[in-house]
Design a protein around this motif. Structure first.
Motif, PDB file in Angstrom:
ATOM      1  N   ARG A   1       0.842  -1.200   0.000  1.00 16.14           N
ATOM      2  CA  ARG A   1       0.000   0.000   0.000  1.00 16.14           C
ATOM      3  C   ARG A   1       0.879   1.253   0.000  1.00 16.14           C
ATOM      4  NH1 ARG A   1      -4.397   1.486   4.610  1.00 16.14           N
ATOM      5  NH2 ARG A   1      -2.822   0.529   5.934  1.00 16.14           N
TER       6      ARG A   1
ATOM      7  N   GLY B   1      -2.878   5.328   0.459  1.00 14.45           N
ATOM      8  CA  GLY B   1      -3.726   4.317  -0.147  1.00 14.45           C
ATOM      9  C   GLY B   1      -4.583   3.609   0.886  1.00 14.45           C
ATOM     10  N   ARG B   2      -5.643   2.979   0.423  1.00 15.49           N
ATOM     11  CA  ARG B   2      -6.563   2.273   1.317  1.00 15.49           C
ATOM     12  C   ARG B   2      -6.521   0.766   1.043  1.00 15.49           C
ATOM     13  NH1 ARG B   2     -12.219   4.334  -0.160  1.00 15.49           N
ATOM     14  NH2 ARG B   2     -11.299   3.991  -2.216  1.00 15.49           N
TER      15      ARG B   2
ATOM     16  N   ALA C   1     -12.217   1.685  -5.786  1.00 18.82           N
ATOM     17  CA  ALA C   1     -10.803   1.889  -5.517  1.00 18.82           C
ATOM     18  C   ALA C   1     -10.256   3.112  -6.231  1.00 18.82           C
ATOM     19  CB  ALA C   1     -10.011   0.641  -5.926  1.00 18.82           C
TER      20      ALA C   1
ATOM     21  N   ASP D   1      -4.688   2.309  -4.151  1.00 20.07           N
ATOM     22  CA  ASP D   1      -5.410   1.432  -3.221  1.00 20.07           C
ATOM     23  C   ASP D   1      -5.058  -0.035  -3.492  1.00 20.07           C
ATOM     24  OD1 ASP D   1      -6.638   3.587  -2.080  1.00 20.07           O
ATOM     25  OD2 ASP D   1      -8.626   3.226  -2.959  1.00 20.07           O
TER      26      ASP D   1
END
Length: 571
Positions: A442, A446-447, A527, A531
Motif C-alpha cells: 500500500r 492508499g486504502r 478503488a 489502493d
C-alpha cells in the motif's frame, strides 16, 4: 424407540490417528452402559473378563472411565472368542460424555466391519437380561463372516514428500514440486485442487486424502511424488501410503475445530503428527521450530529432524543441531542451512525469492524455508534448489489462488495502479497474513479494501473472528459469498455472523454480494489509484482471473512486485 449404539463405522485404509496401519474406527453411544445399574454394569464386566472392576454410580465420571475401559475389553473379548488371540485397541473420549471412539487394526475388510457391528449389538443388549449370550452371539457372527479384501495401502516405488499443516501446505507442496521439476524430474503431486503430473492437472477435485497419493503413484512416469495431506483425509480415510521419505509440517492453528471429534488445537496437532510419524527411519521430518506443537512432534518420529525458523537463535534450532539434525533459517536476509559444527551455508537472499515479496510475507518466508529443507532432504542439489526458489512466482501459473498479485490501470494514465491480491485466507492466520501483504504494497495514502468470505463448516466463533479482523484491519470491507461452499448454512446466517464480528470493532452495515466476482467488481469500482483490493477467493478463482483480464488487469511479475514493495516502504 431403540437407538443403536453404533453411531458410525469408518474404514481407514492406511496409517491414521490411532495406528500406523489400516484400522476400523467406531463411534459408539455408551449411554446404555453409562446409566445401567451398578449390578448390571458389574455383570457385564465379569462377562468380558473384568472380574474386579468397579463401575461406579450411573452417569458419573467414574462410570465413564469404566465404560471406556470396558468397551476396549469388549472388543478384545469378541475378537478372542471369534478366533483372534490378540488385537490392539484404542479408545478415545469425545466432547459428548456418552460417546467414545474405538479403533482397532484390520486385515480383512468384511470381517472387520462385522466386528464393529457386533460390538455395537452387544452394547445395545447391555440394559437387558441377555448380556452373556449377546457377547457369544457377537463372536459367532464375526467368526462366520466372510474375510473380505485386504487393505489397499500403497508401498511407494518412488520417493515421497508428504506435506501437512494448517496454513501453507499447498504453497509449500507446489514449491517443492517446482524445485524438483527444475531438476528435470517427472513430478506428480496431489493437493486440494487436484492431481498434477509435471504441472498439468490430470484430475480436478480435492485430492488431499489417500486417493490423491494413489492417483499420483499410478502414473508410471512419476519419479517423485509430493502429496498434500489434510486433516480430513487422515481422519476420514487414513493415509494411503505405508511411509513417506520426507515429511513437512508447516504449522498448527485453529481450523476445522468441532469436526470429526477434533475440538482443540492440541487434538488437531495429534492428527497432523500422523504424517511425520510414518516417515521412514532414514528420512527427514521437516518441522516448524517456531510452533511448539509442531516442534514437539520430533519426539515421536523415527526420522531425523530438520527444522526451519525465521530466528537463527530459536531454542528449537539450537536443540536440533545438538541432536545432529539440520536447520534452515534466515541470517542477514539470506536463506541459510545449518549443520552441527559447520559454518552456515547461505543459499539465496530473500529479496531474490519472489514468493517472499522481498521478505515481506512472513508466511511465505516460512514456506520457503520449509520447501528448501524438504528439497534438500530428498536429495535435490543445492544449486537446483536455489534456481527453483528464484523461479517460483506468486502467480496464477505457479501458485493459483495463493497470494496472486495483479495491477489494474488507474483512470489517469500516470497515476499508480490499483493492486489486487487474491488468496484463500481461510482462517484467522491466513487472513492476518493477507492483510500483512496488502499493507506491504500500500502506498502512502492508499486504502485497503477487502472482500471477506467464509465457508459454512467453520465454527460461529471463527466466522465472527474473521469478520472482526477484516473490519479492524481494512478501510473498506464487503462480503462476497461462496455459494458452492455454504455447507449447510444460509447466506443470511453467514452474513449475520460476519457482521457481528465487524460490529465488535465498530463497523456496521457491511454490504454483501452473491459471489467473489461480484465483490471484486464492487471493490475495484470504489478503488482509487494506489489502493489495494484483497479478495478471500476460494469458490470462483478462474472467474476472478477472467474479470481482472477483461478489465485490463495484468499479473505482477517479480520486478513489478518488488517495485510496489519499495514504493510502499519509501512512503
Amino acid at each position: 424407540m431403540t437407538v443403536s449404539s453404533l453411531i458410525e463405522l469408518r474404514v481407514l485404509e492406511g496409517p491414521n490417528l490411532y495406528f500406523p496401519r489400516a484400522a476400523i474406527k467406531l463411534t459408539l453411544d455408551i449411554g446404555g452402559l453409562s446409566v445401567a445399574s451398578e449390578e448390571t454394569a458389574s455383570r457385564f464386566a465379569r462377562r468380558i473378563g473384568l472380574q474386579r472392576a468397579r463401575p461406579g454410580a450411573p452417569d458419573t465420571g467414574f462410570r465413564q472411565r469404566f465404560a471406556m475401559r470396558a468397551v476396549a475389553r469388549l472388543v478384545r473379548q469378541v475378537a478372542q472368542e471369534a478366533g483372534t488371540a490378540r488385537l490392539a485397541v484404542r479408545v478415545r473420549s469425545t466432547s459428548d460424555p456418552h460417546q467414545v471412539v474405538v479403533a482397532f487394526p484390520w486385515l480383512h475388510r468384511i470381517r472387520a466391519q462385522e466386528m464393529g457391528r457386533a460390538v455395537g449389538a452387544v452394547l445395545d443388549a447391555v440394559p437387558g437380561a441377555d448380556i452373556e449370550s449377546a457377547v457369544s452371539t457377537a463372536a459367532a457372527r464375526v467368526a462366520a463372516a466372510e474375510r473380505g479384501p485386504a487393505p489397499t495401502t500403497i508401498t511407494p516405488h518412488v520417493p515421497v514428500v508428504a506435506v501437512t499443516g494448517t496454513n501453507g501446505k499447498t504453497t509449500t507442496s507446489r514449491m517443492i514440486a517446482h524445485i524438483a521439476r527444475t531438476r528435470g524430474l517427472h513430478v506428480g503431486w496431489s493437493n486440494t485442487d487436484g492431481v498434477y503430473i509435471d504441472g498439468a492437472m490430470v484430475e480436478s477435485g480435492d485430492y488431499s486424502g489417500p486417493s490423491g497419493a494413489g492417483r499420483v503413484l499410478a502414473h508410471p512416469e512419476v519419479e517423485l511424488a509430493v502429496t498434500e495431506t489434510a486433516r480430513g483425509g487422515i481422519l476420514l480415510k487414513g493415509i494411503g501410503l505405508v511411509h513417506n521419505d520426507v515429511s513437512v509440517v508447516t504449522n498448527v492453528t485453529a481450523d476445522h475445530l468441532g469436526q470429526q471429534g477434533i475440538d482443540t488445537v492440541d487434538q488437531l496437532a495429534e492428527v497432523k503428527a500422523v504424517v511425520p510419524r510414518i516417515t521412514r527411519k532414514g528420512g527427514w521430518a521437516v518441522l516448524n521450530a517456531d510452533d511448539p506443537r509442531v516442534y514437539a512432534m520430533r519426539t515421536a518420529v523415527r526420522a531425523k529432524a530438520w527444522v526451519f525458523s525465521r530466528d537463527v537463535d530459536a531454542p528449537g534450532v539450537r536443540d536440533t543441531l545438538s541432536e545432529r539434525g539440520r536447520a534452515t533459517v534466515v541470517i542477514d536476509g539470506w536463506v541459510s542451512v545449518l549443520r552441527a559444527n559447520a559454518d552456515p551455508d547461505p543459499l539465496i537472499e530473500l529479496v531474490d525469492v519472489p514468493m517472499t515479496l522481498a521478505g515481506l510475507s512472513r508466511f511465505n518466508v516460512e514456506n520457503t524455508l520449509a520447501a528448501t529443507s524438504a528439497a534438500l532432504a530428498i536429495g535435490i542439489p543445492r544449486d537446483v534448489v536455489v534456481e527453483g526458489l528464484r523461479t517460483f512466482l506468486p502467480d496464477a501459473e505457479h501458485n493459483p489462488g495463493r497470494m496472486n498479485f495483479f495491477s489494474l490501470p488507474a483512470s489517469s494514465g500516470d497515476a499508480p495502479p490499483v493492486s489486487v491480491v487474491m488468496d484463500l485466507a481461510h482462517n484467522e492466520a491466513g487472513l492476518e497474513a493477507l492483510m500483512e501483504i496488502m499493507n506491504g504494497v500500500r502506498r502512502e495514502g492508499g486504502r485497503l479494501l477487502l472482500g471477506l468470505g467464509v465457508v459454512g463448516d467453520r465454527t460461529d466463533d471463527l466466522i465472527e473472528k474473521l469478520g472482526e479482523i477484516a473490519a479492524r484491519d481494512s478501510d473498506v470491507v464487503a462480503i462476497g459469498h461462496k455459494e458452492k461452499y455454504l455447507r449447510g448454512r444460509s447466506t443470511e446466517q453467514l452474513e449475520a455472523l460476519m457482521r457481528a464480528g465487524a460490529e465488535r470493532v465498530g463497523v456496521s452495515g457491511v454490504p454483501a454480494y452473491p459471489t467473489e466476482v461480484a465483490v471484486l467488481s464492487a471493490l475495484v469500482g470504489q478503488a482509487l489509484p494506489g489502493d489495494v483490493v484483497g479478495v478471500m477467493c476460494h469458490a470462483d478463482r478462474q472467474g476472478c482471473y477472467d474479470w481482472i483480464a477483461e478489465h485490463g488487469g495484468t499479473p505482477d511479475d517479480h520486478p513489478t512486485l518488488a517495485a510496489k514493495v519499495r514504493a510502499a516502504a519509501s512512503g
